[in-house]
Motif scaffolding. Structure first.
Motif, mmCIF file in Angstrom:
data_model
loop_
_atom_site.group_PDB
_atom_site.id
_atom_site.type_symbol
_atom_site.label_atom_id
_atom_site.label_comp_id
_atom_site.label_asym_id
_atom_site.label_seq_id
_atom_site.Cartn_x
_atom_site.Cartn_y
_atom_site.Cartn_z
ATOM 1 N N ASP A 293 -3.549 -6.523 -4.893
ATOM 2 C CA ASP A 293 -4.994 -6.645 -5.012
ATOM 3 C C ASP A 293 -5.639 -5.388 -4.419
ATOM 4 O OD1 ASP A 293 -7.728 -7.183 -4.515
ATOM 5 O OD2 ASP A 293 -7.331 -9.335 -4.435
ATOM 6 N N PRO A 294 -6.350 -4.597 -5.223
ATOM 7 C CA PRO A 294 -6.945 -3.358 -4.702
ATOM 8 C C PRO A 294 -7.898 -3.591 -3.537
ATOM 9 C CG PRO A 294 -7.011 -3.382 -7.094
ATOM 10 C CD PRO A 294 -6.585 -4.746 -6.672
ATOM 11 N N ASN A 295 -8.581 -4.743 -3.545
ATOM 12 C CA ASN A 295 -9.490 -5.039 -2.437
ATOM 13 C C ASN A 295 -8.724 -5.198 -1.127
ATOM 14 O OD1 ASN A 295 -11.789 -5.360 -4.272
ATOM 15 N ND2 ASN A 295 -10.714 -7.209 -4.932
ATOM 16 N N ALA A 296 -7.607 -5.889 -1.206
ATOM 17 C CA ALA A 296 -6.778 -6.062 -0.013
ATOM 18 C C ALA A 296 -6.153 -4.742 0.405
ATOM 19 C CB ALA A 296 -5.703 -7.112 -0.267
ATOM 20 N N GLU A 297 -5.700 -3.966 -0.571
ATOM 21 C CA GLU A 297 -5.106 -2.662 -0.266
ATOM 22 C C GLU A 297 -6.064 -1.797 0.533
ATOM 23 O OE1 GLU A 297 -2.728 -0.489 -3.373
ATOM 24 O OE2 GLU A 297 -3.661 -2.036 -4.643
ATOM 25 N N CYS A 298 -7.345 -1.830 0.160
ATOM 26 C CA CYS A 298 -8.333 -0.942 0.773
ATOM 27 C C CYS A 298 -9.052 -1.575 1.949
ATOM 28 C CB CYS A 298 -9.337 -0.475 -0.280
ATOM 29 S SG CYS A 298 -8.627 0.695 -1.465
ATOM 30 N N THR A 299 -8.522 -2.671 2.440
ATOM 31 C CA THR A 299 -8.998 -3.234 3.702
ATOM 32 C C THR A 299 -8.266 -2.545 4.845
ATOM 33 O OG1 THR A 299 -9.442 -5.375 2.666
ATOM 34 C CG2 THR A 299 -9.242 -5.337 5.068
ATOM 35 N N HIS B 168 -3.409 2.555 -4.639
ATOM 36 C CA HIS B 168 -2.549 3.162 -5.652
ATOM 37 C C HIS B 168 -1.303 2.349 -5.996
ATOM 38 C CE1 HIS B 168 -0.024 5.585 -2.449
ATOM 39 N NE2 HIS B 168 0.263 4.308 -2.437
ATOM 40 N N ASN B 169 -1.138 1.159 -5.452
ATOM 41 C CA ASN B 169 0.130 0.453 -5.635
ATOM 42 C C ASN B 169 0.462 0.164 -7.097
ATOM 43 O OD1 ASN B 169 1.018 0.434 -3.004
ATOM 44 N ND2 ASN B 169 0.233 -1.607 -2.532
ATOM 45 N N ALA B 170 -0.509 -0.311 -7.874
ATOM 46 C CA ALA B 170 -0.228 -0.631 -9.276
ATOM 47 C C ALA B 170 0.160 0.623 -10.039
ATOM 48 C CB ALA B 170 -1.443 -1.289 -9.920
ATOM 49 N N TYR B 171 -0.513 1.719 -9.768
ATOM 50 C CA TYR B 171 -0.212 2.981 -10.443
ATOM 51 C C TYR B 171 1.171 3.493 -10.041
ATOM 52 C CZ TYR B 171 -0.644 7.940 -11.682
ATOM 53 O OH TYR B 171 -0.434 9.204 -12.177
ATOM 54 N N PHE B 172 1.478 3.432 -8.755
ATOM 55 C CA PHE B 172 2.793 3.893 -8.313
ATOM 56 C C PHE B 172 3.897 2.963 -8.814
ATOM 57 C CE2 PHE B 172 2.473 7.216 -4.761
ATOM 58 C CZ PHE B 172 1.378 7.808 -5.373
ATOM 59 N N ASP B 173 3.594 1.674 -8.948
ATOM 60 C CA ASP B 173 4.562 0.770 -9.561
ATOM 61 C C ASP B 173 4.848 1.217 -11.000
ATOM 62 O OD1 ASP B 173 4.642 -0.751 -7.265
ATOM 63 O OD2 ASP B 173 3.392 -2.380 -8.066
ATOM 64 N N TYR B 174 3.793 1.622 -11.708
ATOM 65 C CA TYR B 174 3.974 2.099 -13.078
ATOM 66 C C TYR B 174 4.841 3.358 -13.108
ATOM 67 C CZ TYR B 174 3.015 4.572 -17.404
ATOM 68 O OH TYR B 174 3.160 5.280 -18.574
ATOM 69 N N LEU B 175 4.557 4.307 -12.220
ATOM 70 C CA LEU B 175 5.362 5.532 -12.179
ATOM 71 C C LEU B 175 6.822 5.199 -11.906
ATOM 72 C CD1 LEU B 175 3.000 7.999 -10.238
ATOM 73 C CD2 LEU B 175 3.359 7.819 -12.703
ATOM 74 N N ASN B 176 7.061 4.250 -11.021
ATOM 75 C CA ASN B 176 8.442 3.826 -10.757
ATOM 76 C C ASN B 176 9.084 3.212 -12.004
ATOM 77 O OD1 ASN B 176 8.848 4.657 -8.128
ATOM 78 N ND2 ASN B 176 8.207 2.726 -7.208
ATOM 79 N N SER B 177 8.293 2.454 -12.755
ATOM 80 C CA SER B 177 8.843 1.757 -13.924
ATOM 81 C C SER B 177 9.294 2.733 -15.008
ATOM 82 C CB SER B 177 7.811 0.784 -14.500
ATOM 83 O OG SER B 177 6.775 1.469 -15.205
ATOM 84 N N ILE B 178 8.700 3.925 -15.051
ATOM 85 C CA ILE B 178 9.108 4.931 -16.035
ATOM 86 C C ILE B 178 9.915 6.061 -15.383
ATOM 87 C CG2 ILE B 178 7.192 4.408 -17.595
ATOM 88 C CD1 ILE B 178 5.781 6.930 -16.564
ATOM 89 N N ASN B 179 10.259 5.858 -14.102
ATOM 90 C CA ASN B 179 11.086 6.824 -13.362
ATOM 91 C C ASN B 179 10.449 8.204 -13.342
ATOM 92 O OD1 ASN B 179 13.250 7.349 -11.742
ATOM 93 N ND2 ASN B 179 14.736 7.617 -13.395
#
Length: 464
Positions: A58-64, A173-184
């Motif tokens: 959750d971006p809101n939680a991330e940025c808390t 950035h977690n969702a974006y970095f998860d995506y980068l990981n998914s495509i290596n």
């Protein structure tokens, strides 16, 4: 001689995007700018390690804001978060100040211009002779001071996309970095020191995921506007923050807005950091004012240039940002097509440069070279990111001779130009043997001071 006066540059959306929010001033604008909803409760999350932090989606939680004890232990030894860095804060050590004094007398006599926001109203500069290789005015990337290295502006390999992300670490950035990981996929991340101390676990994740880390200054100013002390502090404390939070000593940096001249390059090289620019710009940081369709056209223009053969001889280093949800969304949207068209690879700058050991801590961090990357290797030998709250003093090269003594370690104040070149070519910033060999060959004295050894890790190392 043609002398031209510079007008104020356009204000950038970056300044209003939430990147200036900083928990350590009790302000968390990033979270409120991201959404009008209340942040999700964070009590159930593990916010003590990067592994726990990356589980928050959750971006809101991330940025808390969260409290991170290793940063709390060192924050007092730094300049104020998101303010122009200098050496005036009460907690800045005598060693840090002495390092600047040792360097200051050797810095080229080039006057600051404009202000930190990029207002150059009334500044007069000879754009024809461009005596200071001022990028902002002439896009100069080959320094007029012969001992300084050229800026890195492109990947040498054909049809390659040098993948860079500025202004991190971003708190959401977690969702974006998860995506980068998914495509290596790996990138070069240019971290702002204030962001590193504000969002340390996010900073650690970038390294743990196998991205290359470089500096992007302490507070993101136009660097040529600063005094020598301020420019030193912006570079030094960003590098120090990365060292203390991630455990790595970076050797590259990118000037905010590209604003650099030979005085700033000199200070950066004295701190053993190569200047990385770009030769293509998505202008993605401006999506708020220009709209997403306009930025998509910029991405498509680079893709069209590739289709037309513009990168058949050498590749491109592209300016993109981790700055907010919009820039990360655009990157994720275009990466599949970029990877399809740029057949030479989408890769970090270190891989472009065949630099397998981009940090001083060479044995612990080994990246693929270009041939390995092209063959499909993405694995990076990484030691775990390690916060080092008690290593406030960065040890100097204990083998260097002459110059100023800091806490029992001595640093040379004038290696030869050929010694500097050899040190950088071999990847060693602490090779006194290289300096001695060059000196015996009769090489002239360089303008670059011996602070190249500043962050060198020898037997004494850093107290991690």
């Amino acid at each position: 001689m043609l002398a031209l006066a510079l007008l104020a540059l356009p204000s950038l959306a970056w300044a209003a995007s939430g990147a200036h929010s900083h928990p350590h001033s009790a302000v968390n604008a990033a979270a409120t700018a991201a959404t009008s909803k209340q942040p999700a409760p964070t009590a159930a999350y593990d916010r003590t390690t990067w592994q726990g932090e990356e589980q928050i989606k959750d971006p809101n939680a991330e940025c808390t804001y969260y409290s991170y004890p290793p940063v709390n232990a060192i924050i007092g030894s730094y300049p104020a978060i998101w303010k122009t860095a200098d050496l005036s804060a009460a907690g800045i050590s005598a060693d840090d100040k002495a390092l600047f004094r040792a360097l200051n007398a050797t810095i080229p006599q080039i006057q600051p211009r404009g202000d930190r926001a990029g207002n150059f109203q009334g500044v007069v500069y000879d754009g024809n002779s461009d005596p200071d290789c001022w990028w902002t005015y002439t896009r100069c990337t080959t320094p007029k001071i012969a001992s300084l290295q050229d800026d890195v502006t492109k990947c040498d390999q054909p049809n390659t996309w040098g993948f860079t992300l500025d202004d991190g670490p971003n708190c959401s950035h977690n969702a974006y970095f998860d995506y980068l990981n998914s495509i290596n996929q790996k990138a070069t991340l240019f971290y702002i020191g204030s962001n590193v101390l504000d969002w340390p676990l996010e900073a650690q994740r970038g390294l743990a995921d196998g991205h290359e880390i470089c500096s992007h200054t302490w507070s993101h100013p136009y660097m040529t506007s600063l005094t020598n002390e301020q420019a030193f502090a912006e570079l030094y404390f960003s590098k120090k923050a990365i060292k203390q939070v991630l455990g790595i000593t970076v050797r590259c940096w990118r000037p905010p807005y590209g604003d650099v001249d030979d005085r700033i390059r000199f200070i950066a090289e004295a701190l053993d950091m190569r200047t990385i620019i770009w030769n293509a710009d998505t202008d993605d940081y401006n999506w708020v004012t220009q709209g997403l369709p306009a930025i998509r056209k910029n991405y498509q223009s680079i893709l069209n240039n590739q289709s037309a053969g513009a990168y058949d001889d050498s590749g491109v280093i592209v300016l993109t940002h981790e700055i907010d949800a919009g820039t990360m969304q655009l990157s994720q949207e275009f990466l599949p097509q970029i990877m399809k068209q740029f057949t030479g690879g989408v890769l970090p700058v270190a891989v472009c440069m065949n630099n397998t050991e981009p940090y001083v801590e060479q044995s612990s961090y080994v990246y693929p070279n270009y041939a390995q990357w092209a063959a499909g290797t993405r694995s990076v030998s990484l030691a775990a990111p390690t916060a080092a709250p008690n290593s406030g003093r960065l040890i100097l090269d204990a083998q260097a001779s002459g110059g100023v003594t800091i806490s029992g370690a001595t640093v040379s104040t004038a290696p030869s130009a050929s010694a500097v070149k050899q040190m950088k070519t071999t990847g060693s910033t602490s090779s006194q043997a290289a300096a001695t060999t060059a000196a015996k060959s009769g090489a002239s004295q360089a303008v670059v001071p011996g602070l190249l050894a500043l962050f060198g890790v020898l037997a004494t190392g850093l107290a991690l």
